[in-house]
Design a protein around this motif. Structure first.
Motif, mmCIF file in Angstrom:
data_model
loop_
_atom_site.group_PDB
_atom_site.id
_atom_site.type_symbol
_atom_site.label_atom_id
_atom_site.label_comp_id
_atom_site.label_asym_id
_atom_site.label_seq_id
_atom_site.Cartn_x
_atom_site.Cartn_y
_atom_site.Cartn_z
ATOM 1 N N TRP A 8 0.803 -1.221 0.000
ATOM 2 C CA TRP A 8 0.000 0.000 0.000
ATOM 3 C C TRP A 8 0.836 1.271 0.000
ATOM 4 C CZ3 TRP A 8 -4.482 -0.628 -1.889
ATOM 5 C CH2 TRP A 8 -5.094 -1.875 -1.774
ATOM 6 N N GLU A 9 2.136 1.151 0.267
ATOM 7 C CA GLU A 9 3.010 2.307 0.110
ATOM 8 C C GLU A 9 3.523 2.418 -1.326
ATOM 9 O OE1 GLU A 9 6.079 2.333 3.070
ATOM 10 O OE2 GLU A 9 4.684 2.893 4.673
ATOM 11 N N LYS A 10 3.290 1.385 -2.095
ATOM 12 C CA LYS A 10 3.694 1.400 -3.502
ATOM 13 C C LYS A 10 2.789 2.364 -4.268
ATOM 14 C CE LYS A 10 5.122 -2.395 -5.256
ATOM 15 N NZ LYS A 10 5.275 -3.755 -5.805
ATOM 16 N N GLY A 11 3.349 3.074 -5.219
ATOM 17 C CA GLY A 11 2.535 3.963 -6.026
ATOM 18 C C GLY A 11 2.013 5.137 -5.223
ATOM 19 N N ASN A 12 0.789 5.538 -5.503
ATOM 20 C CA ASN A 12 0.191 6.684 -4.830
ATOM 21 C C ASN A 12 -1.324 6.509 -4.864
ATOM 22 O OD1 ASN A 12 -0.650 9.111 -3.831
ATOM 23 N ND2 ASN A 12 0.271 10.368 -5.430
ATOM 24 N N PHE A 13 -1.868 5.854 -3.851
ATOM 25 C CA PHE A 13 -3.291 5.537 -3.857
ATOM 26 C C PHE A 13 -4.171 6.782 -3.881
ATOM 27 C CE2 PHE A 13 -7.331 4.339 -1.799
ATOM 28 C CZ PHE A 13 -7.755 3.390 -2.727
ATOM 29 N N THR A 14 -3.619 7.918 -3.460
ATOM 30 C CA THR A 14 -4.385 9.162 -3.534
ATOM 31 C C THR A 14 -4.888 9.419 -4.945
ATOM 32 O OG1 THR A 14 -3.330 10.192 -1.620
ATOM 33 C CG2 THR A 14 -4.222 11.677 -3.272
ATOM 34 N N ARG A 15 -4.102 9.047 -5.946
ATOM 35 C CA ARG A 15 -4.521 9.254 -7.336
ATOM 36 C C ARG A 15 -5.791 8.455 -7.655
ATOM 37 N NH1 ARG A 15 -0.266 11.594 -10.640
ATOM 38 N NH2 ARG A 15 -1.643 11.182 -12.415
ATOM 39 N N ILE A 16 -5.914 7.284 -7.068
ATOM 40 C CA ILE A 16 -7.111 6.459 -7.257
ATOM 41 C C ILE A 16 -8.260 7.005 -6.409
ATOM 42 C CG2 ILE A 16 -8.050 4.125 -7.142
ATOM 43 C CD1 ILE A 16 -5.697 4.558 -9.143
ATOM 44 N N ALA A 17 -7.937 7.391 -5.175
ATOM 45 C CA ALA A 17 -8.970 7.849 -4.236
ATOM 46 C C ALA A 17 -9.658 9.122 -4.695
ATOM 47 C CB ALA A 17 -8.356 8.050 -2.854
ATOM 48 N N GLU A 18 -9.000 9.912 -5.535
ATOM 49 C CA GLU A 18 -9.636 11.137 -6.025
ATOM 50 C C GLU A 18 -10.975 10.840 -6.684
ATOM 51 O OE1 GLU A 18 -8.869 14.134 -5.493
ATOM 52 O OE2 GLU A 18 -6.781 14.075 -4.821
ATOM 53 N N GLY A 19 -11.095 9.685 -7.312
ATOM 54 C CA GLY A 19 -12.342 9.328 -7.968
ATOM 55 C C GLY A 19 -13.361 8.688 -7.053
ATOM 56 N N MET A 20 -13.031 8.580 -5.760
ATOM 57 C CA MET A 20 -13.906 7.919 -4.793
ATOM 58 C C MET A 20 -14.502 8.899 -3.786
ATOM 59 S SD MET A 20 -11.310 4.698 -4.100
ATOM 60 C CE MET A 20 -12.399 3.757 -3.044
ATOM 61 N N ARG A 21 -14.131 10.173 -3.877
ATOM 62 C CA ARG A 21 -14.506 11.142 -2.837
ATOM 63 C C ARG A 21 -16.020 11.323 -2.717
ATOM 64 N NH1 ARG A 21 -9.481 10.741 -0.826
ATOM 65 N NH2 ARG A 21 -7.946 12.093 -1.823
ATOM 66 N N GLU A 22 -16.695 11.431 -3.842
ATOM 67 C CA GLU A 22 -18.134 11.703 -3.809
ATOM 68 C C GLU A 22 -18.889 10.578 -3.116
ATOM 69 O OE1 GLU A 22 -21.510 12.071 -7.208
ATOM 70 O OE2 GLU A 22 -19.797 13.435 -7.438
ATOM 71 N N SER A 23 -18.538 9.334 -3.436
ATOM 72 C CA SER A 23 -19.201 8.199 -2.791
ATOM 73 C C SER A 23 -18.820 8.109 -1.319
ATOM 74 C CB SER A 23 -18.848 6.896 -3.511
ATOM 75 O OG SER A 23 -19.596 6.760 -4.696
ATOM 76 N N GLY A 24 -17.589 8.488 -0.991
ATOM 77 C CA GLY A 24 -17.181 8.493 0.408
ATOM 78 C C GLY A 24 -18.029 9.436 1.235
ATOM 79 N N GLU A 25 -18.281 10.622 0.698
ATOM 80 C CA GLU A 25 -19.111 11.598 1.400
ATOM 81 C C GLU A 25 -20.545 11.084 1.564
ATOM 82 O OE1 GLU A 25 -18.765 15.221 -0.770
ATOM 83 O OE2 GLU A 25 -16.608 15.408 -0.390
ATOM 84 N N ALA A 26 -21.083 10.474 0.509
ATOM 85 C CA ALA A 26 -22.455 9.970 0.567
ATOM 86 C C ALA A 26 -22.593 8.848 1.587
ATOM 87 C CB ALA A 26 -22.881 9.491 -0.816
ATOM 88 N N LEU A 27 -21.591 7.979 1.649
ATOM 89 C CA LEU A 27 -21.656 6.869 2.596
ATOM 90 C C LEU A 27 -21.601 7.365 4.031
ATOM 91 C CD1 LEU A 27 -21.756 3.831 3.066
ATOM 92 C CD2 LEU A 27 -19.264 3.781 2.852
ATOM 93 N N VAL A 28 -20.711 8.314 4.304
ATOM 94 C CA VAL A 28 -20.615 8.867 5.657
ATOM 95 C C VAL A 28 -21.937 9.507 6.068
ATOM 96 C CG1 VAL A 28 -19.531 10.699 7.026
ATOM 97 C CG2 VAL A 28 -18.113 9.155 5.674
ATOM 98 N N ALA A 29 -22.579 10.219 5.148
ATOM 99 C CA ALA A 29 -23.865 10.846 5.448
ATOM 100 C C ALA A 29 -24.931 9.802 5.759
ATOM 101 C CB ALA A 29 -24.306 11.712 4.272
ATOM 102 N N ASP A 30 -24.800 8.621 5.166
ATOM 103 C CA ASP A 30 -25.834 7.590 5.299
ATOM 104 C C ASP A 30 -25.664 6.717 6.543
ATOM 105 O OD1 ASP A 30 -28.182 6.340 4.061
ATOM 106 O OD2 ASP A 30 -26.891 4.593 3.790
ATOM 107 N N ILE A 31 -24.455 6.643 7.088
ATOM 108 C CA ILE A 31 -24.241 5.722 8.210
ATOM 109 C C ILE A 31 -24.418 6.394 9.571
ATOM 110 C CG2 ILE A 31 -22.775 4.171 6.871
ATOM 111 C CD1 ILE A 31 -20.334 5.360 8.172
ATOM 112 N N GLY A 32 -24.798 7.661 9.572
ATOM 113 C CA GLY A 32 -25.189 8.291 10.828
ATOM 114 C C GLY A 32 -24.046 8.772 11.701
#
Length: 270
Positions: A8-32
């Motif tokens: 997980w230190e290989k590469g730069n997962f932040t580059r992948i996570a940039e495309g996951m931000r919107e769903s991350g916000e929606a999930l946090v809003a949904d789990i209370g």
């Protein structure tokens, strides 16, 4: 180095996570997640779940095995002025330094599932979550036809066999396996709930370019390409992944990517 940390230190997962931000916000809003809650984000990466939880007013600790992602998470929190969110290195299999019954919610979205020793992971999540609190996991499902399960399936066909005793992280997407792990940690089976949910990967580039991001920055895919290269099969692997991304892309813009991925949402009530 711990092999999981190296991955997980290989590469730069932040580059992948940039495309996951919107769903991350929606999930946090949904789990209370509520103001004042003590929240542990386990396998936090650079904060796709932790940062939105802190914006909701929770006091959030993100724990990840990759030091580069811990640093990236702390930079993101500082840039937003989120003094209620911090990140530190740690192993989901052994949360030494975290006291029993410390958190109102322990959340792990595609994080702790990749840690070795899954029974220890379940035991540790239960240990650090207070009675009356919750554990929420998001886990990819083996054999699922949507994006991430298929990326991992394709990549595994080009990779060397795992070492003896290896437990696939995808077993966290099997309800029976999850139930066995948490009941072994002392949780009644009736306190464990499951539902299918969807995460969406969104990028402002075409699918073939997203495959390039995974090839260059996502540890498991990087390893698959390295193994494929040793066998002269790089083009084959890239072709399979591009075909997958293009087939599942729902964006109407030729220069954008929007792909849903199904996951197993686990809620454990303590």
């Amino acid at each position: 180095m711990n092999p999981n940390q190296e991955l997980w230190e290989k590469g730069n997962f932040t580059r992948i996570a940039e495309g996951m931000r919107e769903s991350g916000e929606a999930l946090v809003a949904d789990i209370g997640i509520e103001p004042g809650m003590q929240v542990l984000d386990l396998g936090s990466g650079d904060g796709t779940t932790a940062i939105p939880a802190a914006r909701q007013g929770a006091d959030v600790l993100g724990v990840d095995i990759a030091s580069n992602l811990v640093d990236a998470g702390n930079r993101r929190a500082q840039a937003e002025g989120l003094t209620n969110c911090r990140f530190q290195e740690g192993d989901a299999s052994n949360l030494e330094g975290l006291s029993d019954d410390s958190f109102d919610a322990t959340v792990s979205i595609f994080g702790a599932m990749f840690a070795p020793k899954p029974k220890d992971v379940a035991k540790e999540m239960v240990r650090v979550t207070r009675p009356g609190g919750r554990i929420v996991m998001g886990n990819w499902i083996p054999g699922d036809p949507t994006l991430v399960a298929q990326i991992l399936k394709i990549s595994s066909a080009y990779s060397p066999p795992p070492p003896e005793g290896f437990v696939s992280p995808m077993t966290w997407g099997v309800e029976q396996e999850v139930t066995e792990r948490f009941t072994a940690a002392g949780v009644p089976s009736e306190s464990i709930a499951f539902r299918r949910d969807t995460y969406r990967f969104k990028y402002s580039v075409a699918p073939a370019k997203v495959v390039g991001e995974f090839r260059d920055y996502y540890g498991p895919t990087m390893n698959a390409f390295a193994a494929a290269g040793e066998n002269g099969r790089t083009a084959d692997l890239e072709g399979e992944l591009v075909s997958l991304f293009e087939a599942q892309n729902e964006s109407e813009d030729d220069n954008a990517t929007s792909i849903p991925a199904t996951f197993l949402r686990v809620t454990v009530s303590l």
